[in-house]
Design a protein around this motif. Sequence first.
Motif, short mmCIF file in Angstrom:
data_model
loop_
_atom_site.label_atom_id
_atom_site.label_comp_id
_atom_site.label_asym_id
_atom_site.label_seq_id
_atom_site.Cartn_x
_atom_site.Cartn_y
_atom_site.Cartn_z
N CYS A 17 167.10 54.83 15.63
CA CYS A 17 166.20 54.23 14.64
C CYS A 17 164.76 54.31 15.15
O CYS A 17 164.50 54.20 16.36
N PHE A 18 163.84 54.46 14.22
CA PHE A 18 162.42 54.58 14.55
C PHE A 18 161.64 53.77 13.53
O PHE A 18 161.94 53.81 12.33
N VAL A 19 160.61 53.04 13.96
CA VAL A 19 159.80 52.23 13.06
C VAL A 19 158.41 52.84 12.93
O VAL A 19 157.84 53.33 13.91
N VAL A 20 157.88 52.85 11.70
CA VAL A 20 156.56 53.43 11.45
C VAL A 20 155.69 52.44 10.68
O VAL A 20 156.19 51.53 10.01
N GLY A 21 154.39 52.65 10.79
CA GLY A 21 153.43 51.93 9.96
C GLY A 21 152.99 52.84 8.83
O GLY A 21 153.80 53.50 8.18
N GLU A 22 151.68 52.92 8.60
CA GLU A 22 151.14 53.78 7.55
C GLU A 22 151.23 55.24 7.98
O GLU A 22 150.68 55.64 9.00
N VAL A 23 151.96 56.06 7.19
CA VAL A 23 152.11 57.49 7.50
C VAL A 23 152.04 58.28 6.19
O VAL A 23 152.06 57.72 5.09
N ASN A 24 152.01 59.59 6.33
CA ASN A 24 152.03 60.51 5.21
C ASN A 24 153.44 60.54 4.61
O ASN A 24 154.34 61.16 5.16
N LEU A 47 151.90 64.01 10.64
CA LEU A 47 152.72 62.88 11.06
C LEU A 47 152.44 62.59 12.54
O LEU A 47 152.12 63.49 13.31
N PRO A 48 152.56 61.33 12.95
CA PRO A 48 152.35 61.00 14.37
C PRO A 48 153.29 61.80 15.26
O PRO A 48 154.45 62.09 14.89
N ALA A 49 152.81 62.16 16.44
CA ALA A 49 153.58 63.01 17.35
C ALA A 49 154.92 62.39 17.72
O ALA A 49 155.94 63.10 17.81
#
Length: 412
Positions: A292-299, A229-231
């Motif tokens: 809240c946190f926003v993500v793009g393409e992740v595992n 996952l991104p840091a």
Amino acid sequence: MRVVLSAYGSRGSVEPIAGLAVRLRELGAQVRVCAPPDEEFAERLAVVGVEVVPTGNPVRPLVTSVTPGSAVGLAQRVAELMDAQFDTLAATAEGCDVLVATGPLPATTGARSVAEKLGIRYVHASHQPVLLPSPYRRPPARRGQSLPTDVTDNQALWDQDAQIANAMFGEMLNTRRASVGLPPVDNVRDYAFTDQPWLATDPALDPWQPTDLDVVQTGPWVIPDERPLPADLVAFLDAGTAPVYVGFGSTPVSAPQDVARAAIEAIRAQGRRAVLSRGWADLALIDDRDDCFVVGEVNHQALFRRAAAVVHHGGAGTTTTATLTGAPQVVVPQGADQPYFAGRVADLGIGAAHDGPTPSTESLSVALKAALTPETRARAAAVAGTFRTDGATVAAKLLLDAVGQDRPPVSA
């Protein structure tokens, strides 16, 4: 053995094909994958080391620009998709032993025609059961076509569905078949499915009831996702209690900002933090608060294991991943197979099915409250413990065995 895998659709169609490709390669097969040229699909397949041949037009612009249910421009899209099978897929499948295809009817009818022309084995694979004819459920409406609401005989409706498919796709398909010296097909839908389609779903999540079709249920084609996952996401996860994930994958939603607001407010009402996935709906945060946190393409496998619950659209891929990881779910179905999977999640007691595609803060709060109970989490964990993870291996071995039987014995 040389295998070509053809997938046309969203992430839920491409990801399982990647899983099958990996297992086939581990068993010694040479594998090529024909997939849409969307950059995110190419990147995902590259991560697992699968050779990709871009086929057809990108999917994302089609999904996000076409009005749901509308048939405007359908004929041109169908023609282009069939042409891609008779051209790119045919060239890629030359010299192969077997062709496995999944996707919409224009793609799979073209794919089987290619296999027929080349004289190789063909397998139709589905990652959801809704499109396979069954007397136990109504067929879904085809784009621009409707089925009578007053008819309750499901078999009669499936017969009508076959006629609609012939009217929509028959002439286009048979024109292309004639151009390569193949005879016409009089039942487009059943020609694509064959008498023995494969169903790549988990038997607990999707119990198939026997029908006239000799369906082979292999289990879902999943492989462990090893991507970290991104840091910055890990830092967010570590900074507080488990958040609720919200994402609609490759499915667009109407009024995405309203949906995002309803979801975040409902999550906050439960005293939870949120992880919002942009997806093809292009969801965005509603303010700059640090909960809240926003993500793009992740595992998703890794992220869902750290989520308190997963709010999603009910696509086959996302439902499979959420069930596999033991995450309680709230399904907000938008269409297609999604209402079916929403019902299955509710029936299994591993989450809640939202009533309708447009959530409000109040309706999502009710569904989340049910999903976040200790009883739902315990049930989700129990179902995850029975989930089949060997489906891709089962399918790969079936292909190897089938092709081995087709080959003539080697003379001494």
